[in-house]
Scaffold this active site. Structure first.
Site, short mmCIF file in Angstrom:
data_model
loop_
_atom_site.label_atom_id
_atom_site.label_comp_id
_atom_site.label_asym_id
_atom_site.label_seq_id
_atom_site.Cartn_x
_atom_site.Cartn_y
_atom_site.Cartn_z
N CYS A 41 39.39 40.81 40.06
CA CYS A 41 38.73 40.14 38.93
C CYS A 41 37.42 39.50 39.40
O CYS A 41 37.29 39.10 40.55
CB CYS A 41 39.66 39.09 38.35
SG CYS A 41 39.01 38.26 36.88
N ARG A 45 36.71 32.06 41.49
CA ARG A 45 37.67 31.38 42.36
C ARG A 45 38.47 32.34 43.23
O ARG A 45 39.24 31.90 44.09
CB ARG A 45 38.65 30.56 41.50
CG ARG A 45 38.00 29.51 40.63
CD ARG A 45 38.97 29.00 39.58
NE ARG A 45 39.35 30.06 38.64
CZ ARG A 45 40.24 29.92 37.66
NH1 ARG A 45 40.86 28.76 37.52
NH2 ARG A 45 40.52 30.92 36.85
N CYS A 100 44.03 33.97 34.59
CA CYS A 100 42.91 34.88 34.37
C CYS A 100 42.33 34.65 32.98
O CYS A 100 43.03 34.79 31.97
CB CYS A 100 43.37 36.32 34.52
SG CYS A 100 42.07 37.55 34.22
#
Length: 208
Positions: A41, A45, A100
């Site tokens: 993704c 972070r 997410c």
């Protein structure tokens, strides 16, 4: 943190690398032979090198919102084909993560503008697994499970491609589905049973 800090940090990083190995950048410039293709993704972070504990040159990396493997996305498809057919990676990892934002957005009945066609891929995952997901009363648990199922479906999308099928048959390439638990820092291997998932559809998608 500002732009000047970035350049200062870069100089410090160079110094540390050269202190440990004077030939570090000379060796790095010689080429790459990564063992992993990591599809993750874009979330700021979640960085592949940090969570895997690897160094530059050890993983070929592609990142997008919610770690999708969409067969009409030329970006991920070109990365995939280059990594598998030219770099000869040994393992492909699809790594999602709890919390997410892309998966969360796909769970909301809202018009997200330009993101709509992208998020529809995740909504399709929800549709495919609707019975299981709707049976989960706790929204947070349902959210985490959709993160996991999204990883699973992106792995299946990989297995539908000719490049991956060929590499599995000829040289034992593996496909892995992981989730990064952002609350603990741990990588979770979903241990996806691909044989069971693909048994009823393999003949449809078999290209090699």
């Amino acid at each position: 943190m500002n732009l000047q800090d970035v350049f200062k940090n870069n100089e410090e990083w160079i110094g540390k690398k050269l202190a440990n190995n004077p030939d570090y950048f000379t060796d790095l410039a010689k080429g790459q032979s990564p063992e992993f293709l990591y599809i993750g993704c874009s979330d700021s972070r979640v960085t592949a090198e940090d969570l895997m504990g690897i160094q530059p040159g050890q993983a070929f990396i592609h990142r997008n919102i919610a770690n999708l493997v969409n067969n009409v996305d030329l970006s991920v498809m070109t990365v995939l084909n280059y990594a598998v057919r030219h770099l000869k990676v040994k393992h492909i990892i699809v790594c999602g993560h709890y919390n997410c934002g892309g998966v969360k957005a796909a769970m909301q009945p809202a018009d997200m503008g330009i993101l709509n066609p992208w998020l529809r891929n995740i909504r399709d995952v929800y549709r495919t697994h609707k019975d299981e997901l709707n049976a989960i009363e706790d929204e947070g648990v349902r959210y985490n499970r959709l993160v996991e199922l999204n990883v699973q479906e992106q792995c299946v999308n990989l297995l539908k491609t000719a490049a991956v099928q060929e590499a599995i048959t000829l040289r034992g390439l593996t496909v892995q589905g992981w989730v990064f638990d952002i609350h603990t820092g741990k990588i979770i291997d979903l241990k996806i049973d691909f044989d069971n998932i693909l048994k009823d559809i393999k003949e449809i998608y078999n290209l090699f």
